[in-house]
Design a protein around this motif. Structure first.
Motif, PDB file in Angstrom:
ATOM      1  N   TYR A 214      32.795  39.965  42.466  1.00  0.00           N
ATOM      2  CA  TYR A 214      33.030  40.638  41.192  1.00  0.00           C
ATOM      3  C   TYR A 214      34.521  40.815  40.949  1.00  0.00           C
ATOM      4  CZ  TYR A 214      28.683  42.029  38.921  1.00  0.00           C
ATOM      5  OH  TYR A 214      27.511  42.029  38.195  1.00  0.00           O
TER       6      TYR A 214
ATOM      7  N   LYS B 237      37.171  43.226  38.426  1.00  0.00           N
ATOM      8  CA  LYS B 237      37.301  44.352  37.494  1.00  0.00           C
ATOM      9  C   LYS B 237      38.783  44.589  37.225  1.00  0.00           C
ATOM     10  CE  LYS B 237      35.981  49.186  36.732  1.00  0.00           C
ATOM     11  NZ  LYS B 237      35.318  48.956  35.427  1.00  0.00           N
TER      12      LYS B 237
ATOM     13  N   GLU C 256      35.218  42.999  33.422  1.00  0.00           N
ATOM     14  CA  GLU C 256      34.265  43.360  34.468  1.00  0.00           C
ATOM     15  C   GLU C 256      33.194  42.277  34.488  1.00  0.00           C
ATOM     16  OE1 GLU C 256      31.385  47.038  35.918  1.00  0.00           O
ATOM     17  OE2 GLU C 256      32.874  47.351  34.355  1.00  0.00           O
TER      18      GLU C 256
END
Length: 400
Positions: A133, A135, A142
């Motif tokens: 991920y 962010k 995100e």
């Protein structure tokens, strides 16, 4: 009768003096200085890490039997500790510096490990979804990177854009930005081809263990080569592979679990040319981390935590005061070694002999590469989502 009494008294005195003399032959003196006059100084025998003896405040002079000890100096929430060896009929001087304990700042609420940061952008392995991920609080990004790679079971960063990952324990992929390419896959039946451990360095060199063989791929384009072996016969076999910035590899294999000392240990180094170099330590290494200089290998055994000087084989003890093995540690910018012991983040710097308490962990750090440093004065870490304290999974920042 009087002569007999005098004789007995002389005999008792002589025996007492002989006992004191013989005892002193095995005694040494320790002189301790701290930078805090209110610091309470406690000494522990290495063999009894929970039974300490208060010996002074601020500074202390004490006589001890020859052997290994841990010294702790505490003042409020500040703490420092050191490991010393007392020699008979010798004076040992030690100095401890205490600094104020810091408070980690909460940044992101995610089940995360294997952090990488660049400016406001943070990338990590989302351990709940088993995907990488990204962010960015400034760019309002995100998202999942390369969402087609799932489930990711291992991740090792080359830099903020490049990494190697293991998918479903079997296939190794190279990631560059949002693209990926397959690097290695099982040659035969999948059930015996699990990637046991994978590591990379900032040059893009890769090392991993699979089916009893240690493989390395250097960034010079020479291809993947077999550089060593380990015994995969036991279902409880564990392998640690760590590659240094210069391409030197450390390998440790053993049989064991978290609840008992490991057995059947075997460890060695492989230099960039492919030649094996002996590991001269006597204890089985269960976790390791290379320093940026490729000469200092931080290593944890079941009972000790220290630094192995490669290739000389000298071992420097960092901590032997742990109740449980030190499992979470790694080097960060400016050659600082950070490690977690009993819920506390400690910092050790080569050239010093002591460790300094940085902060209390708000939860449990369980990752083998727990800390990421974006600059010399800041570190980031994440906590275990299954932590019993109820703090949940979060990413924290700690400013020095």
């Amino acid at each position: 009768m009087r002569k007999k009494i005098i004789f007995v008294l002389i005999l008792i005195l002589t025996i007492s003096l002989m006992f004191i003399y013989l005892k002193q032959q095995g005694m040494g003196h320790l002189v301790i200085q701290t930078n805090n006059p209110k610091a309470k100084i406690t000494i522990f025998k290495t063999s009894s890490p929970t039974k300490g003896r208060l010996v002074g405040t601020g500074n202390a002079i004490v006589s001890l039997g020859a052997g290994n000890y841990t010294i702790e100096a505490t003042a409020g929430d500040s703490e420092s500790r050191d490991n010393i060896t007392i020699k008979a009929k010798a004076t040992t001087n030690d100095s401890l510096t205490l600094t104020k304990s810091l408070s980690p700042a909460y940044t992101i609420n995610y089940s995360a490990s294997n952090l990488s940061l660049s400016g406001s952008d943070v990338k990590f392995l989302n351990t709940a979804l088993q995907q990488i991920y990204e962010k960015d609080s400034v760019q309002k990004i995100e998202q999942s990177i390369v969402p087609n790679l799932y489930p990711i079971t291992q991740l090792s960063w080359v830099n903020h854009q490049q990494a190697y990952v293991v998918v479903n324990t079997l296939n190794i992929y190279y990631i560059n930005g949002n693209s990926d390419s397959l690097v290695a896959w099982p040659a035969t039946s999948p059930e015996d081809q699990t990637v046991m451990d994978l590591d990379t360095n900032s040059s893009g060199d890769l090392v991993y263990a699979r089916a009893g063989v240690i493989y390395r791929e250097l960034h010079n384009g020479a291809g993947i080569s077999k550089i060593g072996t380990y015994d995969p016969s036991s279902p409880q076999t564990e392998v640690v592979t760590r590659i240094a910035p210069d391409g030197t590899v450390f390998v440790s294999s053993f049989v064991g679990n978290e609840n008992s000392p490991p057995t059947n240990g075997h460890a060695y180094f492989v230099n960039p040319a492919g030649s094996q170099v002996k590991y001269s330590g006597k204890e089985i290494v269960i976790q390791a981390s290379w320093a940026p200089d490729s000469k200092n290998l931080a290593m944890s055994t079941y009972s000790n935590f220290g630094i192995y000087k490669y290739p000389t084989g000298q071992i420097i003890t960092v901590s032997n005061h742990s109740i449980n093995p030190v499992g979470s540690f790694n080097w960060v910018i400016t050659n600082r070694l950070l490690y977690v012991d009993q819920g506390i983040i400690w910092m050790y710097q080569p050239g010093h002999t002591y460790s300094t308490k940085l902060a209390v962990v708000p939860g449990t750090i369980y990752h083998t590469v727990p800390f990421f440093s974006s600059d010399p004065n800041t570190i980031y870490f994440s906590t275990d989502p299954q932590d019993a304290s109820g703090t949940g999974a979060s990413i924290y920042r700690l400013n020095f």
